[in-house]
Write an enzyme that holds these catalytic residues in place. Structure first.
Site, PDB file in Angstrom:
ATOM      1  N   GLN A 277      40.309 -65.432 -76.211  1.00  0.00           N
ATOM      2  CA  GLN A 277      39.475 -64.645 -77.112  1.00  0.00           C
ATOM      3  C   GLN A 277      39.760 -63.158 -76.939  1.00  0.00           C
ATOM      4  O   GLN A 277      40.431 -62.749 -75.980  1.00  0.00           O
ATOM      5  CB  GLN A 277      37.996 -64.914 -76.795  1.00  0.00           C
ATOM      6  CG  GLN A 277      37.622 -64.566 -75.360  1.00  0.00           C
ATOM      7  CD  GLN A 277      36.379 -65.247 -74.878  1.00  0.00           C
ATOM      8  OE1 GLN A 277      35.563 -65.710 -75.654  1.00  0.00           O
ATOM      9  NE2 GLN A 277      36.197 -65.327 -73.566  1.00  0.00           N
ATOM     10  N   HIS A 308      18.867 -64.433 -70.269  1.00  0.00           N
ATOM     11  CA  HIS A 308      19.305 -65.169 -69.081  1.00  0.00           C
ATOM     12  C   HIS A 308      18.136 -65.636 -68.224  1.00  0.00           C
ATOM     13  O   HIS A 308      18.211 -66.699 -67.604  1.00  0.00           O
ATOM     14  CB  HIS A 308      20.274 -64.303 -68.271  1.00  0.00           C
ATOM     15  CG  HIS A 308      21.622 -64.170 -68.918  1.00  0.00           C
ATOM     16  ND1 HIS A 308      21.994 -63.056 -69.624  1.00  0.00           N
ATOM     17  CD2 HIS A 308      22.675 -65.035 -68.979  1.00  0.00           C
ATOM     18  CE1 HIS A 308      23.223 -63.215 -70.098  1.00  0.00           C
ATOM     19  NE2 HIS A 308      23.659 -64.406 -69.717  1.00  0.00           N
ATOM     20  N   ASP A 330      30.573 -64.255 -67.726  1.00  0.00           N
ATOM     21  CA  ASP A 330      30.163 -62.871 -67.451  1.00  0.00           C
ATOM     22  C   ASP A 330      29.399 -62.734 -66.149  1.00  0.00           C
ATOM     23  O   ASP A 330      29.133 -61.615 -65.694  1.00  0.00           O
ATOM     24  CB  ASP A 330      29.323 -62.334 -68.605  1.00  0.00           C
ATOM     25  CG  ASP A 330      28.188 -63.276 -68.992  1.00  0.00           C
ATOM     26  OD1 ASP A 330      27.601 -63.931 -68.101  1.00  0.00           O
ATOM     27  OD2 ASP A 330      27.890 -63.374 -70.200  1.00  0.00           O
ATOM     28  N   ASP A 384      38.214 -76.085 -69.096  1.00  0.00           N
ATOM     29  CA  ASP A 384      37.376 -76.476 -70.224  1.00  0.00           C
ATOM     30  C   ASP A 384      36.223 -77.311 -69.684  1.00  0.00           C
ATOM     31  O   ASP A 384      36.431 -78.276 -68.937  1.00  0.00           O
ATOM     32  CB  ASP A 384      38.217 -77.284 -71.213  1.00  0.00           C
ATOM     33  CG  ASP A 384      37.395 -77.810 -72.367  1.00  0.00           C
ATOM     34  OD1 ASP A 384      37.206 -77.070 -73.343  1.00  0.00           O
ATOM     35  OD2 ASP A 384      36.937 -78.968 -72.280  1.00  0.00           O
ATOM     36  N   ALA A 385      34.992 -76.950 -70.041  1.00  0.00           N
ATOM     37  CA  ALA A 385      33.820 -77.612 -69.472  1.00  0.00           C
ATOM     38  C   ALA A 385      33.790 -79.104 -69.781  1.00  0.00           C
ATOM     39  O   ALA A 385      33.410 -79.920 -68.926  1.00  0.00           O
ATOM     40  CB  ALA A 385      32.544 -76.944 -69.980  1.00  0.00           C
ATOM     41  N   ASP A 403      25.523 -72.385 -70.498  1.00  0.00           N
ATOM     42  CA  ASP A 403      25.511 -71.041 -71.091  1.00  0.00           C
ATOM     43  C   ASP A 403      26.761 -70.901 -71.954  1.00  0.00           C
ATOM     44  O   ASP A 403      27.718 -70.229 -71.589  1.00  0.00           O
ATOM     45  CB  ASP A 403      25.482 -69.988 -69.986  1.00  0.00           C
ATOM     46  CG  ASP A 403      25.348 -68.573 -70.521  1.00  0.00           C
ATOM     47  OD1 ASP A 403      24.970 -68.420 -71.697  1.00  0.00           O
ATOM     48  OD2 ASP A 403      25.640 -67.627 -69.769  1.00  0.00           O
TER      49      ASP A 403
END
Length: 533
Positions: A277, A308, A330, A384-385, A403
């Protein structure tokens, strides 16, 4: 009365009279090979133009399935119209093809620049201008499709003028070169052009290759078939387009910086294009609020703490020795997890290593994240989750925090599928809880309740809730769903922990009651093969 010496009329459907053979500077076999080589190059360029539009539109406007469908359908339709229109140019096949490649190189090469410029400088004007990028996307798809479609009849005429052969054989040769070229262009774009040159430079380079290939074929092989005017007009037009593309390539970095400032303001501190990205970081110094943008969408703003805290704290109100965070590169979800006593290990699975690296090294972002990545209890895996969950040990985690980007983004829909939640349920320890960010309730209520229905379809008991957005930079609210495998989990804050800054038990309970009144009836679970977002 038919005169005895009059030529008999051609039967219906008969081919037009044969053209005289082209006057070539090489043997016919070599000339035929050169025409097919040009077909190969032009096909590769055409597919790169197509992929450039799909990729950039997906980055700028999201929903890659919709953008790909629009570009492909409009372009294929336009190719048919272009083929029909080019029938009138067959008498002037060489000159027509040369002019066509000059125009195609200019339009295709500059398409990404124009699309990005409209998005950057008119995107916040509102009104009709808000749809400017979409209108331009359709316009470029139509124009490029028309030009690509017009190539085929002209190339067929050129290859037949080199050496006459049966129509079936000529079509087979032409399309073989075309399809192989498309394969090369389709592979070159994601593996070479995009990672090494970027979106804008690769489209400019493709335009330059396009005009050089077309010009070399026409001026080198069919020059004797050109009229006097075409012999000087085509080189002048080709060199002019090459000059424009080269000038744009030299200035592309300045253009990109100016466009980025138009989108994000004058406060851009870091901007990079990772393999996943575009990441842009603004503010964070001299009292200015920090902003983190991923592919042009604000992910971290002035009210990130409200988001959060609402995501993490209700899920950690029970046992939380072992916590899994899916996404959250993040580091801000990890910050909230680490505020709870008794946390022994946090596994964080993030897709983009560049975002994790930025969260570790950028002083402002690391400070905002409480330097969570410096805590020895945090273990980061770049993967990759979905794929990671398939091989994860079971059962392992007291709490799983998802998240992840909004379900409305096509690339994220698999993370909001029944299959994904089934995998997440499998890693929950007895009594474990899963919390999911489900997008804005006010803006997209159907998507929110589809997430809730999908969790229930995966065998989980759910508690939906939301919190209001804190500033004008973010959405009006954020929706979440808390889920557990055994029984319906209580929606509460742990009274033994330090209270969150923005969240109270009374407010959480009231928001949960309010969100129940927005329920959309009749929504069905989303699956991998039938996404419903």
């Amino acid at each position: 009365m038919i005169e005895p010496h009059a030529p008999a009329p051609a039967p219906p459907g008969a081919p037009p009279p044969r053209r005289r053979p082209a006057r070539l500077p090489v043997r016919p076999d070599v000339g035929r090979f050169l025409v097919l080589a040009c077909v190969f190059v032009c096909a590769a360029c055409g597919l790169v133009y197509e992929l450039e539009l799909v990729a950039l539109a997906s980055y700028l406007m999201g929903d890659s399935v919709t953008q790909a469908s629009v570009v492909l359908s409009v372009m294929v339709f336009a190719m048919g119209i272009g083929s029909l229109a080019a029938k009138r140019l067959r008498r002037y096949a060489a000159a027509g093809f040369g002019a066509l490649e000059v125009v195609l190189a200019l339009v295709g090469g500059c398409s990404s620049l124009a699309l990005y410029a409209v998005f950057a400088w008119t995107g916040d004007w509102g009104g009709l201008w808000a749809d400017g990028p979409r209108v331009l996307l359709v316009a470029f798809s139509l124009a490029i499709g028309l030009l690509i479609g017009a190539e085929v009849p002209l190339l067929m005429e050129l290859i037949q003028s080199v050496r006459r052969q049966d129509a079936g054989g000529a079509v087979a040769d032409l399309f073989a070169a075309d399809y192989v070229g498309a394969l090369v262009g389709g592979l070159a774009f994601p593996f070479l052009l995009l990672p090494f040159l970027g979106q804008l430079t690769s489209s400019l380079l493709t335009g330059a290759v396009n005009v050089v290939a077309g010009g070399a074929l026409v001026l080198g092989l069919f020059r004797r078939d050109l009229g006097r005017r075409a012999r000087w007009l085509l080189p002048v037009a080709g060199v002019t387009v090459l000059g424009l593309l080269a000038s744009a390539a030299v200035l592309v970095d300045d253009f990109e910086r100016a466009a980025r400032q138009a989108v994000y303001g004058d406060d851009v501190r870091a901007a990079l294009q990772s393999g996943v990205q575009e990441i842009v970081l603004t503010g964070g110094t001299r009292g200015r609020p920090l902003g983190l943008y991923l592919d042009g969408r604000l992910r971290v703003g002035g009210d990130e703490r409200r988001y959060h805290e609402a995501l993490v704290h209700p899920a950690l109100s029970g046992p939380h020795a072992h916590v899994l965070i899916l996404g959250g590169g993040d580091g801000l979800a990890a910050r909230e997890v680490l505020t709870h006593s008794g946390v022994r290990r946090v596994d964080l699975v993030a897709l983009d290593p560049a975002l994790v690296r930025l969260a570790r090294t950028d002083p402002a972002l690391a400070r905002l994240g409480g330097h969570a990545y410096d805590d020895p209890r945090v273990h980061v895996t770049t993967a990759d989750a979905f794929r990671w969950l398939r091989g994860a040990p079971t059962p392992s985690y007291d709490a799983v925090v998802a998240d992840l980007p909004d379900p409305g983004m096509t690339a994220s829909t698999k993370f909001y599928s029944q299959e994904f939640y089934g995998l997440a349920r499998r890693v929950l320890a007895p009594g474990g809880r899963l919390v999911v960010h489900a997008g804005p309730v006010t803006g997209r209520p159907r998507a929110f309740w589809t997430v809730e229905a999908t969790l229930r379809a995966a065998g989980l008991h759910t508690v939906p809730y939301r919190v209001a957005g804190g500033t004008s930079r973010g959405p009006r609210d954020w929706g979440f769903v808390l889920a557990a495998a055994g029984t319906r989990p209580p929606l509460r804050l742990d009274p033994r922990e330090r209270p969150p800054r923005t969240l109270t038990q009374a407010g959480l309970t009231a928001d949960a009651r309010a969100v129940r009144r927005t329920r959309v009836a009749g929504v069905r679970a989303s699956t991998l093969v039938h996404p419903r977002y």
